[in-house]
Motif scaffolding. Structure first.
Motif, mmCIF file in Angstrom:
data_model
loop_
_atom_site.group_PDB
_atom_site.id
_atom_site.type_symbol
_atom_site.label_atom_id
_atom_site.label_comp_id
_atom_site.label_asym_id
_atom_site.label_seq_id
_atom_site.Cartn_x
_atom_site.Cartn_y
_atom_site.Cartn_z
ATOM 1 N N CYS A 187 7.190 15.031 5.424
ATOM 2 C CA CYS A 187 5.971 15.665 4.908
ATOM 3 C C CYS A 187 4.776 15.358 5.813
ATOM 4 O O CYS A 187 3.995 16.249 6.169
ATOM 5 C CB CYS A 187 5.722 15.166 3.488
ATOM 6 N N VAL A 206 5.299 21.833 3.453
ATOM 7 C CA VAL A 206 4.681 20.575 3.013
ATOM 8 C C VAL A 206 4.709 20.496 1.485
ATOM 9 O O VAL A 206 5.043 19.456 0.899
ATOM 10 C CB VAL A 206 3.229 20.459 3.537
ATOM 11 N N LEU A 209 8.237 19.766 0.214
ATOM 12 C CA LEU A 209 8.597 18.361 0.449
ATOM 13 C C LEU A 209 7.856 17.430 -0.510
ATOM 14 O O LEU A 209 8.432 16.453 -0.997
ATOM 15 C CB LEU A 209 8.299 17.977 1.898
ATOM 16 N N LEU A 210 6.590 17.735 -0.792
ATOM 17 C CA LEU A 210 5.845 16.916 -1.756
ATOM 18 C C LEU A 210 6.495 16.971 -3.133
ATOM 19 O O LEU A 210 6.610 15.951 -3.826
ATOM 20 C CB LEU A 210 4.394 17.396 -1.850
ATOM 21 N N THR A 249 0.140 25.020 -1.073
ATOM 22 C CA THR A 249 0.858 23.744 -0.959
ATOM 23 C C THR A 249 1.082 23.113 -2.323
ATOM 24 O O THR A 249 2.217 22.760 -2.691
ATOM 25 C CB THR A 249 0.072 22.771 -0.064
ATOM 26 N N ALA A 253 4.296 22.366 -4.805
ATOM 27 C CA ALA A 253 4.595 20.968 -5.130
ATOM 28 C C ALA A 253 4.618 20.750 -6.643
ATOM 29 O O ALA A 253 5.537 20.114 -7.181
ATOM 30 C CB ALA A 253 3.563 20.048 -4.477
#
Length: 578
Positions: A187, A206, A209-210, A249, A253
């Motif tokens: 990340c 990102v 992955l978070l 993002t 997430a």
């Protein structure tokens, strides 16, 4: 070095790390790492029941954890037949006795070639090794993002992280920290890459992955705050694009991470899972100054390397000193990098990276300290290892900043870390190796076939010390054993101290006194063991009979000796307290 030689050097580092982690995985018995038995039980539960575990049984210690790591383990190992694996606590384990480091007993079910539950367990360990290798790879590329073209810095950073003994050890065992460390490093890598590639797909990755990191371990939420802040204040992008990428993002997430929160809320009425995690571990009073000193001490040793199920195996002090020296040199060099930053001599990407690493590290450590203030048993440095790749980059950058020519110090650090990692394999292996020949007892009780247990095991000699005790004293019984055949059964020893009408003390364990189970014993092998019995403090004075018996683990089918179940060793006289 050319780009091709860089790739070769990185491949050597990755190969050396993976080889060393596999060696660790082989020499560390199954379950002899912090909480590994519970982590493995989680994987096994998923495989056997195809659903998330409750808070009962062997998995209870980790049942509050998000499932992503364990799902990976189950996917890799589900095909292995007959995964039943018996975990046996070691009754002779003593945290103050370095001669018996194994928290569990280890029978031939763990012998190579692996099969059944042992094979499945090692396959999940292999998942951890792969994750650790990816983390080392990501560390190299993090350094390349911050300091483009600085080949020696990137190689030094990757080597430093790869061969920190605690990281190698963690990467060789079953533990969900391995996945959250890897996801955090990837990340950070993508986030820094977005400095030169601001396409929406990078920010989407990102976000994914978070979210996945939270599904690996809830503590990954600490990565969200610094990235969210830096996304909003990033100057190269117009404010509209910053907000758009921030929204993309964190929508992704949140969407991914919310699945775990919703599950907890519906099933347990505990969205974050904190209540289940805190059961039996909540602090009832605030940390004292002495508690903080103990916390700092344990964090220091466990950062570099404390091994075993209860972190009771250490390294030579010189190893800790060398590792600490590298850390100090790196931090001193970072002060010069900060000076370069203030003088605007650092490229923007390096400034952005150092700011990101700094914020992440501060928030992670602060949250860990807050967690320690409310929970017991949260004093292991692996819990802050998501910050290890950034630290590796900063240490390497700091050390090489102190010199004009980086080649020599880089080679020194890389060579030293490699040697430390390799020699520590032997440190761990020697701690767990049960030798086949122990010291011979000088005893006045020589044996003949009259002390044979079922044509399997012979007592060659024994010694009781002392034979006259006071209430509360300890009696030590040393026994010299000989295997009469290649034994295939795991036999258990029972020492009994009894009076005329009732039993006073029972002492169970394996005949070796906590080390080599009998199913490893070979014909004519001689071993010596020591067993301790504590005399009850309220025991009445008088003579008590001490007897010894052997039976298969889990069954009371006694091995006959002299035609009876128990061998009489003699009398213990309990004297009146003075």
């Amino acid at each position: 070095m050319s780009s091709k030689s860089d790739r070769r050097a990185l491949a050597v580092i990755l190969g050396a790390f993976a080889t060393l982690a596999i060696a660790y995985s082989v020499v560390v018995p199954l379950g002899e790492a912090p909480d590994e038995a519970s982590h493995w039980s989680y994987v096994q539960y998923l495989t056997m029941h195809q659903r998330l575990p409750s808070t009962d049984g062997a998995v209870a210690g980790e049942a509050h954890q998000p499932p992503l790591y364990y799902l990976l383990g189950a996917l890799v190992s589900f095909w292995v037949p007959d995964q039943q694996f018996e975990l046996q606590a070691n009754p002779d384990w003593d945290p103050l006795n370095s001669e018996i480091p194994n928290l569990l007993l280890h029978t031939r079910q763990e012998d190579f070639p692996y099969h059944g539950g042992a094979l499945a367990w090692h396959l999940v360990r292999l998942v951890s090794i792969i994750l650790g290798t990816i983390t080392v790879w990501a560390t190299y590329h993090l350094a390349q993002e911050l300091f483009p073209g600085n080949r020696w810095l990137a190689l030094t950073a990757a080597t430093f992280v790869a061969f920190i003994p605690q990281f190698t050890f963690l990467s060789a065992v079953v533990n969900n920290d391995n996945l959250v460390i890897t996801l955090a490093s990837l990340c950070l890598l993508l986030f820094l890459r977005s400095e030169r590639d601001a396409r929406p797909i990078i920010f989407a990755l990102v976000g994914i992955l978070l979210g996945l990191a939270v599904l690996a371990k809830l503590s990954a939420l600490v990565l969200w705050a610094p990235l969210a802040l830096l996304m909003l204040v990033r100057k190269p992008l117009p404010i509209g694009q910053r907000v758009a990428r921030f929204t993309l993002t964190f929508a992704l997430a949140t969407g991914i991470a919310s699945s775990w929160i919703i599950y907890n809320a519906i099933v347990f009425g505990d969205p974050a899972g904190f209540a289940r995690m805190a059961e039996g571990f909540s602090r009832t009073q605030a940390m004292t100054r002495a508690d903080w000193v103990i916390y700092a001490d344990r964090m220091y040793w466990s950062f570099w390397g404390k091994f075993g199920g209860m972190t009771n195996i250490g390294m030579p002090l010189g190893v800790y000193a060398a590792l600490t020296m590298f850390l100090i040199l790196g931090l001193v060099g970072d002060l010069f990098l900060i000076k370069d930053w203030r003088a605007n001599r650092l490229p923007n990407v390096a400034q952005q990276g150092m700011l990101t690493f700094g914020l992440f590290g501060i928030i992670l450590i602060a949250s860990h300290i807050q967690f320690v203030n409310t929970m017991l048993g949260i004093d292991q440095a692996r819990q802050i290892f998501p910050a290890l790749p950034p630290l590796g980059v900063l240490v390497a950058a700091g050390i090489l900043r102190l010199v004009r020519k980086p080649v020599v110090p880089a080679l020194i650090v890389m060579s030293a870390m490699g040697v430390i990692g390799l020699t520590n394999t032997f440190t761990i292996a020697s701690a767990y190796t049960s030798t086949s020949q122990f010291a011979i007892i000088a005893s006045a009780n020589p044996s003949s076939s009259s002390m044979d247990f079922g044509n399997q095991i012979r007592v060659l000699a024994f010694r009781i010390d002392p034979r006259s005790v006071a209430p509360g004293d300890t009696v030590t019984v040393e026994v010299q054993w000989q295997a009469l055949t290649n034994i295939s059964e795991n036999y258990w020893l029972l020492l009994q101290l009894g009076g005329a009408t009732d039993l006073v003390v029972n002492k169970e364990g394996v005949p070796s006194g906590g080390r080599l189970t009998t199913d490893w014993w070979q014909k004519d092998q001689v071993l010596t063991s020591s067993h301790r019995l504590v005399i009850p403090s309220d025991l009445e004075s008088g003579p008590y009979l001490l007897q010894l018996g052997l039976h298969p683990s889990g069954r009371w089918d006694w091995l006959s000796v002299r035609g009876v179940e128990m061998l009489t060793l003699g009398n213990i006289v309990v004297e009146k307290p003075r």
